[in-house]
Design an enzyme around this catalytic site. Structure first.
Site, PDB file in Angstrom:
ATOM      1  N   ASP A 116       0.867  -1.178   0.000  1.00 15.24           N
ATOM      2  CA  ASP A 116       0.000   0.000   0.000  1.00 15.24           C
ATOM      3  C   ASP A 116       0.902   1.226   0.000  1.00 15.24           C
ATOM      4  OD1 ASP A 116      -1.756   2.058   0.386  1.00 15.24           O
ATOM      5  OD2 ASP A 116      -2.548   1.334   2.306  1.00 15.24           O
TER       6      ASP A 116
ATOM      7  N   LYS B   2       0.402  15.885 -10.154  1.00 15.48           N
ATOM      8  CA  LYS B   2       1.280  15.608 -11.288  1.00 15.48           C
ATOM      9  C   LYS B   2       2.281  16.747 -11.507  1.00 15.48           C
ATOM     10  CE  LYS B   2      -0.391  11.582 -12.231  1.00 15.48           C
ATOM     11  NZ  LYS B   2       0.441  10.370 -12.049  1.00 15.48           N
TER      12      LYS B   2
ATOM     13  N   TYR C   4      -5.595  15.938  -8.688  1.00 14.30           N
ATOM     14  CA  TYR C   4      -4.776  15.124  -9.596  1.00 14.30           C
ATOM     15  C   TYR C   4      -3.764  15.989 -10.352  1.00 14.30           C
ATOM     16  CZ  TYR C   4      -3.632  12.095 -13.571  1.00 14.30           C
ATOM     17  OH  TYR C   4      -2.967  11.358 -14.532  1.00 14.30           O
TER      18      TYR C   4
END
Length: 249
Positions: free
Chosen positions: A63, A157, A153
């Site tokens: 994980d 990035k 997101y």
């Protein structure tokens, strides 16, 4: 590219997903022994496919939201291979959530998997890699051009690109290179049916006239891990068919 990475050992995180599987397969095709990481997804079919083709591979679970699990994963990969030459930090999540309704927990969940895992895996890899080692983060063109519903997101990035540049600066004197690959839209089964307008808009706009394939990302990662990229570090290699070359006005 057969033999380009002969004798190397590579860890690919998130190898149970479509892109990760494509990356791992291209590393194996280039001659690397591959450690394929998965969390909830199964990598046994990928490992069997590589082995049946004459390659060497194993699967490990972890994980990666847990930094300690990241470090254990990297150490286990190095122990299995007897060395560790390349790490591709591909594991990530891409939920959709409007910024106005996003909770701090939802924000952190994306940053933990997408960024903190890369931080921890890179730190651990640098402890076991010899000079000539390579780390590649899989970022995204959304790190430069965000999409609605992807604030967490896109931010993650963009953070990967800057983390790679910072790591390249600090680990360069030890001979370890760190780069990013930023893919555009990668095709998958059912995508055109689930998002017909988006796929159509992309296909109309992209100069090379098609969506990306997992092997496009894999080839870029193999290149950056190879001796052909021995003087490339702190770089973001955009693999998007030319979509970001289009004007936005």
């Amino acid at each position: 590219m057969t033999g380009l990475l002969a004798g190397a050992v590579a860890l690919v995180t998130g190898a149970s997903g479509l892109i990760g599987r494509g990356i791992a397969a291209r590393f194996a095709r280039a001659g690397a022994a591959v450690v394929a990481h998965g969390h909830r997804g199964d990598v046994s079919a990928l490992v069997a496919e590589i082995t049946a083709a004459g390659g060497r591979a194993t699967g490990l679970r972890a994980d990666l939201a847990d930094p300690d699990a990241c470090r254990r994963l990297v150490r286990a990969a190095a122990e299995w291979g007897g060395r560790l030459d390349a790490v591709v930090n591909n594991a990530g999540v891409q939920p959709v959530q409007d910024l106005a309704g996003m909770t701090a927990e939802q924000w952190r969940a994306v940053l933990d998997v997408n960024v903190t895992s890369a931080f921890a895996c890179t730190q651990a890899a640098a402890e076991v890699m010899a000079a000539g080692g390579s780390v590649t983060h899989v970022a995204s063109v959304e790190g430069r051009q965000p999409a609605a519903g992807h604030a967490h997101y896109s931010a993650s990035k963009a953070a990967l690109v800057m983390h790679a540049r910072s790591a390249a600066l600090e680990y360069g004197p030890r001979g370890i290179r760190v780069n990013t690959v930023s893919p555009g839209l990668i095709d998958r089964p059912g995508l055109a049916e689930e998002w017909p307008d988006g796929v159509e808009r992309w296909a109309r706009a992209v100069p090379l006239g098609r969506l990306g394939r997992p092997e496009d990302v894999g080839d870029a990662c193999v290149f950056l891990a190879s001796p052909m990229a021995s003087w490339i570090t702190g770089n973001d290699l955009v693999v998007d068919g030319g979509i970001t070359a289009r004007p936005t006005w």
